[in-house]
Design a protein around this motif. Sequence first.
Motif, PDB file in Angstrom:
ATOM      1  N   ALA A 151       0.815  -1.143  -0.023  1.00  0.00           N
ATOM      2  CA  ALA A 151      -0.060   0.055  -0.081  1.00  0.00           C
ATOM      3  C   ALA A 151       0.625   1.140   0.005  1.00  0.00           C
ATOM      4  N   GLN A 152       1.913   1.231   0.551  1.00  0.00           N
ATOM      5  CA  GLN A 152       2.918   2.271   0.789  1.00  0.00           C
ATOM      6  C   GLN A 152       3.507   2.640  -0.919  1.00  0.00           C
ATOM      7  N   ASP A 153       3.053   1.786  -1.839  1.00  0.00           N
ATOM      8  CA  ASP A 153       3.323   1.931  -3.248  1.00  0.00           C
ATOM      9  C   ASP A 153       4.714   2.734  -3.640  1.00  0.00           C
ATOM     10  N   THR A 154       5.804   2.044  -3.163  1.00  0.00           N
ATOM     11  CA  THR A 154       6.992   2.781  -3.454  1.00  0.00           C
ATOM     12  C   THR A 154       7.805   2.117  -4.640  1.00  0.00           C
ATOM     13  N   ASP A 155       8.701   2.769  -5.096  1.00  0.00           N
ATOM     14  CA  ASP A 155       9.510   2.224  -6.461  1.00  0.00           C
ATOM     15  C   ASP A 155      10.394   1.021  -5.925  1.00  0.00           C
ATOM     16  N   CYS A 156      11.076   1.103  -4.762  1.00  0.00           N
ATOM     17  CA  CYS A 156      11.922   0.344  -4.036  1.00  0.00           C
ATOM     18  C   CYS A 156      11.221  -0.473  -2.959  1.00  0.00           C
ATOM     19  N   ILE A 157      11.338  -1.851  -3.120  1.00  0.00           N
ATOM     20  CA  ILE A 157      10.867  -2.557  -1.963  1.00  0.00           C
ATOM     21  C   ILE A 157      11.670  -3.718  -1.283  1.00  0.00           C
ATOM     22  N   LEU A 158      12.047  -3.675  -0.230  1.00  0.00           N
ATOM     23  CA  LEU A 158      13.100  -4.512   0.476  1.00  0.00           C
ATOM     24  C   LEU A 158      12.256  -5.282   1.450  1.00  0.00           C
ATOM     25  N   LEU A 159      12.314  -6.666   1.328  1.00  0.00           N
ATOM     26  CA  LEU A 159      11.530  -7.632   2.114  1.00  0.00           C
ATOM     27  C   LEU A 159      12.506  -8.440   2.513  1.00  0.00           C
ATOM     28  N   ASP A 160      12.568  -8.720   4.073  1.00  0.00           N
ATOM     29  CA  ASP A 160      13.419  -9.635   4.667  1.00  0.00           C
ATOM     30  C   ASP A 160      12.385 -10.780   4.875  1.00  0.00           C
ATOM     31  N   GLU A 161      12.814 -11.848   4.268  1.00  0.00           N
ATOM     32  CA  GLU A 161      11.965 -13.116   4.457  1.00  0.00           C
ATOM     33  C   GLU A 161      10.571 -13.075   4.150  1.00  0.00           C
ATOM     34  N   PRO A 162       9.937 -12.686   2.925  1.00  0.00           N
ATOM     35  CA  PRO A 162       8.584 -12.250   2.941  1.00  0.00           C
ATOM     36  C   PRO A 162       7.766 -13.796   2.951  1.00  0.00           C
TER      37      PRO A 162
END
Lengths: 252, 316
Positions: A151-162
Amino acid sequence: MIETQDLTRRYGDTVVVDGVSLRLPARSFVSIIGANGAGKSSLLSMVSRLLPASAGRAFVDGLDVAATPGDVLARRLGILRQENGIAARVTIRDLVAFGRYPHAKGRLTAADRAHVADALAFLDLEPLADRFLDEVSGGQRQRAHIAMVLAQDTDCILLDEPLNNLDMRHAAGMMGLLRRAVDERGRTIVAVLHDINFASCYSDRIVAMRDGKVVAVGPPEEIVTEAVLREVYGIEVEVVLVRGYRTVFFYR
Amino acid sequence: MRRPSARGAGYALLALLALSALAAASLLVGVGDLRDAEILAVSRVPRTLALILAGAGMAVAGVIMQLVAQNRFVEPSTAGTADSATLGMLLVTLLAPDAPVVVKMLAAAATALAGTALFLRVLRAMPLRERLTVPLVGIMLGGVVGAASTFIAYRTDMLQFLGTWQAGDVSTVLRGRYELLWLSAVLTFLAYAMADRITIAGLGRDASVNLGLDYRRVVALAIALVASITAVTIATAGTIPFVGLVVPNLVSLVAGDTLRRSLPLVAGAGAGLLLLCDVLGRLIRYPFEIPVGTVMGVVGGGLFLVLLLRRDAGRA
Ligand SMILES: Nc1ncnc2c1ncn2[C@@H]1O[C@H](COP(=O)(O)OP(=O)(O)OP(=O)(O)O)[C@@H](O)[C@H]1O
Ligand SMILES: [Mg+2]
């Protein structure tokens, strides 16, 4: 685009991230793999300004994360931490709506509400949206936190163990969703993954870490090999081609 | 399952009705002839307003403290805030006995802020922040500060004054001696203006940073609000325990912690609970009075125990 220059993190004399320099191009899906304690979360935390670097710099879309105002960065970079406790008793809908905070600052417009509704729908959370976070299962909570990042709708997304806590259906669904976010909406996604087969099937690039260093970077064809995996994890595996994807058998 | 917002609206209406009934009771109950308009204007109305403002303020301070410390068992009197405010009142009364009450209140707010900041600093340094050790640390800190106050008050013959700040009592509240509490209402509205930021801070530092909040600033502002509300309350009505603990926990159970929605409920329920306790205190030994702080100690303590057992039963 995400770039790191000689990024280093020390605790006392122990170096946990050791001079990592990476250039991760925009519009790509990058997986980070490595054993427990290899420094994956520390690396991600430094890029996402949650952890100050001992040395080196990190850039998101050319912005130095240590020097850019937090709210500016929050509109370009969304992050999911490895562990997400149940701190406050908020509903899933409220949590996801907080993802709009960087844009809306508390006054949700119709467009913001649409983002929230989309994120809830993408993650199958509509029936649970009005439950409190402490009244859902671990996987449902994980999906709620990911919905907030989306929802934050950002260009870059960092996901730690999604994929933590997710069942097969939701894990595959999640990876498909992230892949589409890259292909259709031009996002740049970096995800720490322990499931090497997911990394192999969905990534444009894989970054392999060991003891705080990057030991290999490349497309799945180069990284998902018996030799590299032996170096990264110190175990013998068998790589088999299934429907054109390099798949690793290591279960026994 | 109904939407929490619908549930919240229902509870809000109920709370409003209960609050009006309690306020009416507070106006009617007591020694003295009600046909005497003077009694109403000079004593009953101010007392009722003081109860509403102090109860709402302390409950709001409690919920803010709980979100910021990420612990359900802290409130101004278990986080060193109340004892630090009392120490401030004592010191300023010693050094500048003739200072106006606003000045004394400001001094109390300053020491309350320092005490609360110290509490949070100690918390951050604690490796194991277990649910129950957190308030224990606050109570210990409050104990140390309180002992210092007692020592100073003993040496300077101020024990009687100290008692009026440490024990919550509104029986001496008269027109002209409670108006400072309106400041607490202003602070409560300020808290409401910060509702989203405080709720996000309650999600933790990392979530706050991710959403672009200046976490330290938000926490600093939040504890400044808590310290000021506590100081205002202590300067006018004394220390009122448990409201800040029980009310936020109850409201959280039914309406959650999204302050934008729950803060009015917290304020209303806090006011109602304090009114109830004071009316009880006026009735139990009629025509004598039991101070509201004492009644609150018993009622609040009981409610808190119930909550503690319920929460533990409901959670893994
Ligand atoms: N606060 C800390 N103090 C000291 N050492 C730490 C601290 N945090 C992490 N470490 C160490 O840093 C190293 C890297 O940790 P990190 O969390 O980055 O690993 P990781 O690759 O994410 O592992 P995992 O797969 O288990 O999540 C580990 O050896 C860990 O013990
Ligand atoms: Mg990790």
